[in-house]
Motif scaffolding. Structure first.
Motif, PDB file in Angstrom:
ATOM      1  N   TRP A 129       0.828  -1.209   0.000  1.00 49.28           N
ATOM      2  CA  TRP A 129       0.000   0.000   0.000  1.00 49.28           C
ATOM      3  C   TRP A 129       0.861   1.257   0.000  1.00 49.28           C
ATOM      4  O   TRP A 129       0.571   2.222  -0.721  1.00 49.28           O
ATOM      5  N   GLY A 130       1.923   1.255   0.792  1.00 53.23           N
ATOM      6  CA  GLY A 130       2.812   2.409   0.849  1.00 53.23           C
ATOM      7  C   GLY A 130       3.522   2.658  -0.476  1.00 53.23           C
ATOM      8  O   GLY A 130       3.664   3.803  -0.912  1.00 53.23           O
ATOM      9  N   GLU A 131       3.971   1.567  -1.129  1.00 56.06           N
ATOM     10  CA  GLU A 131       4.625   1.710  -2.427  1.00 56.06           C
ATOM     11  C   GLU A 131       3.665   2.277  -3.463  1.00 56.06           C
ATOM     12  O   GLU A 131       4.036   3.098  -4.300  1.00 56.06           O
ATOM     13  N   LYS A 132       2.404   1.835  -3.394  1.00 55.59           N
ATOM     14  CA  LYS A 132       1.417   2.313  -4.363  1.00 55.59           C
ATOM     15  C   LYS A 132       1.045   3.768  -4.109  1.00 55.59           C
ATOM     16  O   LYS A 132       0.873   4.548  -5.050  1.00 55.59           O
ATOM     17  N   LYS A 133       0.935   4.151  -2.831  1.00 58.05           N
ATOM     18  CA  LYS A 133       0.522   5.508  -2.482  1.00 58.05           C
ATOM     19  C   LYS A 133       1.621   6.537  -2.711  1.00 58.05           C
ATOM     20  O   LYS A 133       1.374   7.657  -3.170  1.00 58.05           O
ATOM     21  N   VAL A 134       2.856   6.170  -2.352  1.00 58.68           N
ATOM     22  CA  VAL A 134       3.948   7.140  -2.366  1.00 58.68           C
ATOM     23  C   VAL A 134       4.973   6.815  -3.438  1.00 58.68           C
ATOM     24  O   VAL A 134       5.375   7.679  -4.210  1.00 58.68           O
ATOM     25  N   GLY A 135       5.412   5.563  -3.503  1.00 61.94           N
ATOM     26  CA  GLY A 135       6.419   5.180  -4.482  1.00 61.94           C
ATOM     27  C   GLY A 135       7.819   5.614  -4.081  1.00 61.94           C
ATOM     28  O   GLY A 135       8.103   5.903  -2.922  1.00 61.94           O
ATOM     29  N   ASN A 136       8.707   5.698  -5.048  1.00 57.04           N
ATOM     30  CA  ASN A 136      10.111   6.056  -4.826  1.00 57.04           C
ATOM     31  C   ASN A 136      10.237   7.581  -4.826  1.00 57.04           C
ATOM     32  O   ASN A 136      10.193   8.223  -5.882  1.00 57.04           O
TER      33      ASN A 136
END
Length: 255
Positions: A129-136
């Motif tokens: 979820w964090g990768e999808k919401k914020v990413g790199n």
């Protein structure tokens, strides 16, 4: 020596943490005098550029000095660990995501195993979820700055179209927001409690976070006659010891 100390102070270099040894020189007597006179120093920029560096002392062999070896590719991150980011609480949809993540198989009735399953499922869910919401963040900032640079160059030879001017403004706002978010993440991981919320020295935060990780890194583990050096074997050794000391007691307590 005075000029060397002045150089260290002016360039704000730091002493790299030495793994495995406290001293690097001995006078080789029966009751030896031990000192650490072999060191490696680096700037903050170098430390950030080489986050996987590790300094170790080697065998002194026939000398009274222990040579030091600096590696730039230590396996600090063989598997990415889950970290709960404090800023997730402020993201839209966090409450719904928490309700969706905090679930486990209803057939698990043991309270300890159930809690373990809940934490594992929540960690796996929030990682994605964090990768999808914020990413790199770093990659997004770099991409935004690249586009801003191209628009800056175009502005020198012609007037930007309304769409290009709007995009340039939005990109600048986005970079400000992502830079603030990057500092928030670095501040949480650095654990420097005495810094105020207004402090924004990102290099300092990254340097402290790297320093903590380097100091806490375990290069090898001795088990009887075996010396475990690979990350997989070290994980097995720690897991086996944990089960031996804690696991049996936990199982007996739940019966």
């Amino acid at each position: 020596m005075a000029r060397f100390r002045q150089f260290v102070q002016e360039h704000e270099v730091k002493d790299l943490y030495l793994h495995g040894r406290s001293f690097t020189w001995s006078n080789e007597r029966e009751v030896p005098t031990l000192t650490r006179i072999d060191r490696a120093i680096a700037s903050v920029d170098w430390d950030i550029m080489h986050p996987d560096s590790i300094l170790q002392a080697l065998s002194s062999s026939v000398s009274d000095h222990a040579p030091i070896h600096l590696s730039l590719s230590a396996a600090f991150r063989p598997r990415k660990r889950f970290k709960f980011e404090a800023f997730w609480l402020n993201l839209e949809g966090f409450d719904e995501a928490l309700r969706e993540a905090w679930v486990c198989d209803h057939s698990i009735v043991d309270p300890f195993r159930r809690l373990d399953a809940l934490f594992r499922n929540a960690a796996e869910f929030f990682q994605a979820w964090g990768e999808k919401k914020v990413g790199n963040i770093k990659l997004k900032i770099a991409m935004a700055n690249t586009l801003i640079l191209r628009l800056d160059v175009a502005q020198e030879s012609r007037v930007l179209t309304p769409a290009e001017a709007w995009l340039r403004r939005m990109l600048k706002h986005a970079v400000l927001g992502m830079s603030s978010l990057e500092r928030t993440i670095a501040r949480q991981r650095s654990r420097i409690r005495w810094l105020r919320e207004g402090d924004a020295n990102t290099k300092l935060f990254h340097a402290v976070a790297n320093g903590r990780r380097t100091k806490n890194y375990i290069a090898s583990v001795r088990v009887g006659e075996e010396v475990a050096t690979t990350q997989e074997r070290k994980n097995e050794v720690f897991t086996e010891e944990y089960v031996r000391l804690i696991g049996a007691f936990t199982i007996e307590s739940t019966l």
